[in-house]
Design an enzyme around this catalytic site. Structure first.
Site, PDB file in Angstrom:
ATOM      1  N   ASP A 265       0.842  -1.184   0.000  1.00  0.00           N
ATOM      2  CA  ASP A 265       0.000   0.000   0.000  1.00  0.00           C
ATOM      3  C   ASP A 265       0.884   1.243   0.000  1.00  0.00           C
ATOM      4  OD1 ASP A 265      -3.078   0.700   0.858  1.00  0.00           O
ATOM      5  OD2 ASP A 265      -1.658   2.219   1.584  1.00  0.00           O
TER       6      ASP A 265
ATOM      7  N   LYS B 112       0.774   3.657   1.786  1.00  0.00           N
ATOM      8  CA  LYS B 112       1.075   4.158   3.139  1.00  0.00           C
ATOM      9  C   LYS B 112       2.244   3.425   3.798  1.00  0.00           C
ATOM     10  CE  LYS B 112      -3.201   4.128   4.969  1.00  0.00           C
ATOM     11  NZ  LYS B 112      -4.102   3.877   3.836  1.00  0.00           N
TER      12      LYS B 112
ATOM     13  N   HIS C 264     -12.863  -1.875   3.404  1.00  0.00           N
ATOM     14  CA  HIS C 264     -13.457  -0.634   3.907  1.00  0.00           C
ATOM     15  C   HIS C 264     -14.873  -0.443   3.352  1.00  0.00           C
ATOM     16  CE1 HIS C 264      -9.479   1.673   4.795  1.00  0.00           C
ATOM     17  NE2 HIS C 264      -9.934   1.053   5.866  1.00  0.00           N
ATOM     18  N   TYR C 265     -15.759  -0.036   4.230  1.00  0.00           N
ATOM     19  CA  TYR C 265     -17.051   0.455   3.758  1.00  0.00           C
ATOM     20  C   TYR C 265     -17.351   1.731   4.541  1.00  0.00           C
ATOM     21  CZ  TYR C 265     -21.608   0.698   1.684  1.00  0.00           C
ATOM     22  OH  TYR C 265     -22.683   1.117   0.948  1.00  0.00           O
TER      23      TYR C 265
ATOM     24  N   SER D 145     -12.643   4.760  -0.343  1.00  0.00           N
ATOM     25  CA  SER D 145     -12.474   5.996  -1.132  1.00  0.00           C
ATOM     26  C   SER D 145     -12.510   5.668  -2.620  1.00  0.00           C
ATOM     27  CB  SER D 145     -11.123   6.654  -0.840  1.00  0.00           C
ATOM     28  OG  SER D 145     -11.113   7.180   0.447  1.00  0.00           O
ATOM     29  N   TYR D 146     -12.060   4.439  -2.939  1.00  0.00           N
ATOM     30  CA  TYR D 146     -11.903   4.053  -4.347  1.00  0.00           C
ATOM     31  C   TYR D 146     -12.795   2.857  -4.625  1.00  0.00           C
ATOM     32  CZ  TYR D 146      -7.929   7.051  -3.539  1.00  0.00           C
ATOM     33  OH  TYR D 146      -7.150   8.121  -3.188  1.00  0.00           O
TER      34      TYR D 146
ATOM     35  N   HIS E 216     -13.271   0.388  -6.613  1.00  0.00           N
ATOM     36  CA  HIS E 216     -12.874  -0.817  -7.344  1.00  0.00           C
ATOM     37  C   HIS E 216     -12.458  -1.783  -6.241  1.00  0.00           C
ATOM     38  CE1 HIS E 216     -10.854  -3.271 -10.541  1.00  0.00           C
ATOM     39  NE2 HIS E 216     -10.223  -3.705  -9.463  1.00  0.00           N
TER      40      HIS E 216
ATOM     41  N   HIS F 208     -11.059  -3.950  -3.475  1.00  0.00           N
ATOM     42  CA  HIS F 208      -9.712  -4.229  -2.982  1.00  0.00           C
ATOM     43  C   HIS F 208      -9.787  -4.592  -1.498  1.00  0.00           C
ATOM     44  CE1 HIS F 208     -10.482   0.079  -2.340  1.00  0.00           C
ATOM     45  NE2 HIS F 208      -9.790  -0.085  -1.224  1.00  0.00           N
ATOM     46  N   VAL F 209      -8.745  -5.287  -1.045  1.00  0.00           N
ATOM     47  CA  VAL F 209      -8.711  -5.781   0.339  1.00  0.00           C
ATOM     48  C   VAL F 209      -7.432  -5.287   1.005  1.00  0.00           C
ATOM     49  CG1 VAL F 209      -8.610  -7.870   1.770  1.00  0.00           C
ATOM     50  CG2 VAL F 209     -10.049  -7.848  -0.279  1.00  0.00           C
TER      51      VAL F 209
END
Ligand code: GTA
Length: 321
Positions: free
Chosen positions: A189, A191, A252-253, A256-257, A259, A261-262
């Site tokens: 990631d 980050k 995440h729910y 931000s994006y 598409h 992804h995990v």
């Protein structure tokens, strides 16, 4: 835990750095921050030693968001800091107790910096410190408010397509399963500084397009979800020697994006967005869908929204918060 000589450091041969990419085929890579003007401190966190800054470059009207973060020490860097190359200024001396301001050589004094440029108003809003609210999204509110909003307005996912099409970050890929339905790319990631595994952070991005979020998932996606869980854990074990039992693997729910992804983060790392109100464990998601095919189409989902977010304003207008 890492199998490297020093605690939780990544074995050198396994480290993948951005450097080759930076120097070769990028024309818009910054070499300094000359001409950068700070417009506003958007947010700061003394605990994580991070600051989010809005600024502009000289002769440009475009906005930039810069995230600066003091990085963790590693055994290697601490040896460099605690050495004769470091200068010190005494700030207190009392009996056997002394405190100092310490100025190590630049290579031991790295600041991880993320530059988003040009940044949109949505980026500025995202990184601005602001009150947050818990929202309860029923399936009806999803179709009446959330879905129309995110179809009209969301962050560009060009960076995701660049990764899937190997136009960017290909040298950082840790693992790929190229199957169009169940395949994914696992890579560090943005980050993660990749200096130690204590703050390990990878993302698995699925090849299949069109899965926007948790709300879209049903039993047809179980092979994909199981594949990401199993092979993602194995790839991390093989590459970084971090066991699956040491990982927090979640979705995440709202993301931000949009598409699918995990997120894979180390349990020791309190990653931003790994809290209740944002993170859904992948294994729970699989289990819920196994219990009921349309679990995520039927469930009321709770999540946190920022006051400045467009979606929050839509919920507010409808009187639902
Ligand atoms: N490899 O180009 C990229 C890239 N981009 C643009 C985003 N990501 C990328 N990874 C690679 N290359 O984990 C990563 C993000 C994120 C994931 C998308 O993709 O780092 P998401 O869709 O669920 O979005 O995940 P989310 O939750 O908003 O992600 P993000 O950006 O992590 O934001 C969550 C909160 O974390 C922010 O509100 C902010 O408070 C905090 N945060 C963001 N960035 C940083 C940072 N650099 N340091 C500290 N805190 C941060």
């Amino acid at each position: 835990m890492s199998n490297s000589g020093t605690k939780d450091e990544i074995p050198q041969k396994k480290m993948r750095m951005d450097q080759s990419n930076i120097n070769s085929h990028e024309s818009d890579i910054l070499e300094s921050l000359q001409g950068f003007k700070v417009e506003k401190i958007l947010n700061e966190n003394a605990q994580t030693k991070t600051m989010f800054v809005h600024g502009k470059f000289e002769n440009s009207e475009d906005n930039a968001v810069v995230i600066v973060e003091k990085t963790a020490f590693s055994e290697k860097s601490i040896r460099g800091v605690l050495s004769g190359d470091t200068t010190m200024k005494n700030t207190l001396k009392n009996d056997i107790y002394g405190t100092y301001e310490v100025y190590p050589k630049p290579e031991f004094n790295e600041i991880k910096t993320t530059v988003i440029y040009p940044a949109t108003e949505k980026h500025i809003a995202k990184y601005t410190g602001q009150p947050v609210y818990m929202v309860q999204e029923t399936p009806e509110l999803y179709s009446d408010i959330t879905l129309p909003y995110l179809n009209a307005e969301n962050f560009s996912i060009q960076w995701v397509y660049n990764i899937l099409e190997k136009k960017k970050e290909s040298e950082r890929i840790i693992y790929e399963d190229s199957h169009p339905e169940t395949g994914f790319i696992l890579l560090p990631d943005m980050k993660w500084d990749q200096k130690q595994t204590d703050n390990l952070y990878l993302i698995a991005i699925c090849h299949k397009r069109g899965i926007k979020s948790l709300r879209d998932l049903n039993s047809s996606h179980l092979p994909l979800l199981r594949n990401i869980l199993t092979r993602g854990k194995k790839a991390i074990k093989d590459t970084f020697d971090v066991d699956g039992s040491q990982l927090r693997i979640y979705i995440h729910y709202q993301p931000s994006y949009y598409h699918f992804h995990v997120h894979f983060t180390h349990l020791k790392f309190d990653a931003p967005g790994s809290n209740a109100g944002r993170a859904h464990l992948l294994s729970d998601v699989i289990d819920n869908i196994e219990l009921r095919n349309d679990f995520y189409q039927k469930k009321t989902l709770n999540f946190i929204l920022r006051e400045n977010e467009g979606l929050f304003k839509k919920f507010q207008e409808s009187g639902k918060v």
